[in-house]
Design a protein around this motif. Structure first.
Motif, PDB file in Angstrom:
ATOM      1  N   GLU A 215       0.906  -1.133   0.000  1.00  0.00           N
ATOM      2  CA  GLU A 215       0.000   0.000   0.000  1.00  0.00           C
ATOM      3  C   GLU A 215       0.961   1.201   0.000  1.00  0.00           C
ATOM      4  O   GLU A 215       1.775   1.314   0.918  1.00  0.00           O
ATOM      5  N   ALA A 216       0.936   2.038  -1.027  1.00  0.00           N
ATOM      6  CA  ALA A 216       1.910   3.135  -1.110  1.00  0.00           C
ATOM      7  C   ALA A 216       1.280   4.456  -0.675  1.00  0.00           C
ATOM      8  O   ALA A 216       0.129   4.744  -1.009  1.00  0.00           O
ATOM      9  N   ASP A 240      -4.215   2.160  -8.197  1.00  0.00           N
ATOM     10  CA  ASP A 240      -5.247   2.273  -7.162  1.00  0.00           C
ATOM     11  C   ASP A 240      -4.730   1.845  -5.791  1.00  0.00           C
ATOM     12  O   ASP A 240      -5.491   1.752  -4.834  1.00  0.00           O
ATOM     13  N   ARG A 241      -3.425   1.578  -5.710  1.00  0.00           N
ATOM     14  CA  ARG A 241      -2.846   1.319  -4.383  1.00  0.00           C
ATOM     15  C   ARG A 241      -1.779   2.353  -4.070  1.00  0.00           C
ATOM     16  O   ARG A 241      -0.797   2.097  -3.404  1.00  0.00           O
ATOM     17  N   ILE A 242      -2.016   3.564  -4.587  1.00  0.00           N
ATOM     18  CA  ILE A 242      -1.171   4.713  -4.265  1.00  0.00           C
ATOM     19  C   ILE A 242      -2.077   5.782  -3.677  1.00  0.00           C
ATOM     20  O   ILE A 242      -3.063   6.179  -4.301  1.00  0.00           O
TER      21      ILE A 242
ATOM     22  N   PRO B  32      -2.967  25.949  -5.520  1.00  0.00           N
ATOM     23  CA  PRO B  32      -2.571  24.673  -4.925  1.00  0.00           C
ATOM     24  C   PRO B  32      -3.230  23.497  -5.653  1.00  0.00           C
ATOM     25  O   PRO B  32      -4.353  23.621  -6.148  1.00  0.00           O
ATOM     26  N   VAL B  33      -2.515  22.392  -5.707  1.00  0.00           N
ATOM     27  CA  VAL B  33      -3.068  21.170  -6.285  1.00  0.00           C
ATOM     28  C   VAL B  33      -3.462  20.260  -5.133  1.00  0.00           C
ATOM     29  O   VAL B  33      -2.646  19.963  -4.279  1.00  0.00           O
ATOM     30  N   LEU B  34      -4.720  19.853  -5.095  1.00  0.00           N
ATOM     31  CA  LEU B  34      -5.154  18.958  -4.035  1.00  0.00           C
ATOM     32  C   LEU B  34      -5.972  17.838  -4.648  1.00  0.00           C
ATOM     33  O   LEU B  34      -7.142  18.008  -4.953  1.00  0.00           O
ATOM     34  N   SER B  35      -5.316  16.716  -4.903  1.00  0.00           N
ATOM     35  CA  SER B  35      -6.068  15.537  -5.310  1.00  0.00           C
ATOM     36  C   SER B  35      -5.375  14.347  -4.691  1.00  0.00           C
ATOM     37  O   SER B  35      -4.164  14.346  -4.533  1.00  0.00           O
ATOM     38  N   ALA B  36      -6.170  13.368  -4.321  1.00  0.00           N
ATOM     39  CA  ALA B  36      -5.644  12.247  -3.539  1.00  0.00           C
ATOM     40  C   ALA B  36      -5.103  11.141  -4.425  1.00  0.00           C
ATOM     41  O   ALA B  36      -4.517  10.193  -3.943  1.00  0.00           O
ATOM     42  N   GLU B  37      -5.309  11.254  -5.725  1.00  0.00           N
ATOM     43  CA  GLU B  37      -4.909  10.171  -6.607  1.00  0.00           C
ATOM     44  C   GLU B  37      -3.758  10.582  -7.517  1.00  0.00           C
ATOM     45  O   GLU B  37      -3.428  11.758  -7.623  1.00  0.00           O
ATOM     46  N   VAL B  38      -3.198   9.579  -8.172  1.00  0.00           N
ATOM     47  CA  VAL B  38      -2.149   9.819  -9.166  1.00  0.00           C
ATOM     48  C   VAL B  38      -2.777  10.576 -10.332  1.00  0.00           C
ATOM     49  O   VAL B  38      -3.862  10.226 -10.789  1.00  0.00           O
TER      50      VAL B  38
END
Ligand SMILES: Cc1cc2nc3c(=O)[nH]c(=O)nc-3n(C[C@H](O)[C@H](O)[C@H](O)COP(=O)(O)OP(=O)(O)OC[C@H]3O[C@@H](n4cnc5c(N)ncnc54)[C@H](O)[C@@H]3O)c2cc1C
Lengths: 248, 203
Positions: A215-216, A240-242, B32-38
């Protein structure tokens, strides 16, 4: 529904993490009980707060801190929780002294033991790590703060899963919590060694991964988050594991 | 709350910019950049936008098809729940009304779930995204919308906190009930009106 779109990833709060909405909506009084320096450059300090009604948190969560001026003006900012959950009604925040910063500036130059500020939280279960899955942590600058909560929890609670931390700082003087790292941590000093690279990650990705994979967790500035997440994806870590926490 | 000892604040209440909702500060030139994903590597050629659920004609637009809709822009302010606001920005794209008109919402539709190509979701009352209040945008300022800010295309609903303005927008599903999205399941307020400081559930 015919033709309903199914997102390519299950991008969500991990089902095993329960988040309380009640705590998130209530401001609580927090008394500063200790202040200490956390890097040799003197730009980072840890503020220990006593919060009598603190309901507990998971490593990786953050809170909102609020300061009030005599005329009612308020300033509020998000801060990650640095301490592990094991310390009951006391929590620690570690703050960069942002030059000219309204909130971090006040805390670094004016605040002292005995002062009262307000906090609400803990917030967001998305970046939390309860200690039950192998964790690969990548942080830069003050982005190491929520990861340190995870590391302290891993040690203190004796979590049985592997944990690895890669922490990036400009120089050794800038490095936060320098005395606390052990074998689990790789330190990358960018001024002398250059940026975090695929080589730093290679020992952990590919065949060397623990069973079930990592889990990263990535935390830091947006620039670091973009760079580190690209390295992880290129190294084969499932997208989906980052989990990413960007400080703005 | 009693005043914090020694805190005066940078922005005085008296000369506070009236465009600033309570609890917000002016991010000025910053964004600011705020996102929880790649950040996904999503190109314009791969991007699609779909409207389905309680509509008469579910419809999917490609990049080129979306660009045949009448151009529409938003000029104004944006507000993020993490406390920054940004004044006088420009986003260019097409009004969400144009997309909805083509799909034809059914009378029983009351809410939408907006979802992204990353799997991110957020919920909105239908009335918050109709009547010239929401856009699908692919331009920021004079240029293309940067990937970390949701490019090639994102939703913007500027009268609500910006977590409602889903980046990398993939579609909108119309429903007859509310279905909390990613941050709403995570303790955030269901509506997110910055002027009422609807940040977290219970506010
Ligand atoms: C989820 C999350 C967790 C976070 N966790 C941490 C953490 O653990 N530790 C940490 O240190 N930070 C953390 N941050 C960042 C933190 O929230 C603040 O952004 C940071 O402390 C700066 O706030 P400030 O009030 O000190 O600075 P601000 O006053 O917001 O200023 C920021 C910058 O803008 C400039 N500036 C802004 N307005 C003006 C103006 N009017 N005039 C002149 N200059 C101006 C300042 O000089 C400064 O360079 C986190 C952020 C998020 C979103």
């Amino acid at each position: 529904m015919a033709g309903t779109f199914v997102p390519p990833t299950r991008f969500a709060v991990p089902g095993r993490i329960a988040v309380s909405n009640r705590a998130a909506s209530e401001w609580q009084r927090a008394t500063v009980v200790d202040v200490r320096r956390d890097n040799t450059a003197g730009t980072v300090s840890t503020f220990r707060l006593k919060v009598p009604g603190w309901q507990g948190h998971l490593p990786g969560q953050h809170l909102m801190l609020r300061l009030t001026a005599p005329d009612g003006y308020v300033a509020q900012r998000h801060y990650s929780i640095a301490s592990p959950p094991e310390e009951g009604g006391e929590i620690e925040l570690t703050l960069d002294h942002v030059p000219g910063g309204e909130v971090s500036g006040h805390l670094h130059t004016v605040a002292r033991v005995g002062d009262v500020v307000e906090v609400r939280g803990p917030l967001s279960g998305f970046f939390a790590w309860p200690g039950d899955r192998p964790a690969l942590l990548l942080g830069a600058g003050s982005g190491v703060v929520p990861l340190m909560s995870m590391l302290r929890h891993w040690r203190g609670a004796g979590c049985p899963v592997p944990l690895r931390l890669l922490v990036s700082a400009r120089t050794r003087e800038d490095l936060i919590y320098a005395d606390e790292y052990g074998d689990e941590t790789t330190v990358v000093l960018t001024r002398t060694q250059g940026r975090l690279s695929a080589e730093h990650l290679a020992p952990f990705l590919g065949p060397a991964q623990p069973e079930g994979g990592w889990e990263a967790y990535i935390c830091g500035s947006n620039g670091f988050a973009e760079h580190a997440s690209r390295l992880l994806v290129a190294g084969g870590q499932p997208v989906d594991r980052i989990r990413i926490e960007r400080f703005g | 709350m009693e005043p914090t000892r020694g805190f005066t604040g940078r922005a005085r209440a008296a000369d506070r910019d009236p465009r600033l909702p309570p609890g917000q500060y002016d991010a000025a030139d910053g964004w600011p950049v705020l996102s929880a994903e790649v950040t996904p590597s999503l190109t314009a050629a791969d991007w699609t936008f779909r409207v389905d659920g309680l509509v008469t004609t579910p419809h999917t637009w490609t990049w080129d098809e979306a660009h045949t809709l009448p151009a529409s822009e938003y000029r104004g302010d944006i507000h993020c729940v993490t406390s920054w606001s940004k004044f006088g920005v420009r986003f260019g794209g097409a009004s969400l009304d144009a997309f909805l008109a083509a799909a034809g919402p059914r009378p029983e539709a009351t809410h939408v779930v907006a979802y992204s190509h990353t799997g991110y979701t957020t919920n909105l009352p239908l009335s918050d995204v109709t009547g010239g209040k929401a856009w699908i945008v692919w331009e920021y300022g004079d240029g293309p919308l940067p990937p970390e800010h949701g490019g090639p295309a994102r939703l913007i609903v500027p009268h609500l906190y910006f977590w409602k303005s889903a980046k990398w927008i993939a579609g909108l599903r119309l429903l007859d009930h509310e279905e909390p999205g990613f941050w709403e399941q995570n303790g955030y307020h269901h509506r997110g009106n910055p002027w009422r400081e609807e940040r977290y559930s219970g506010d």
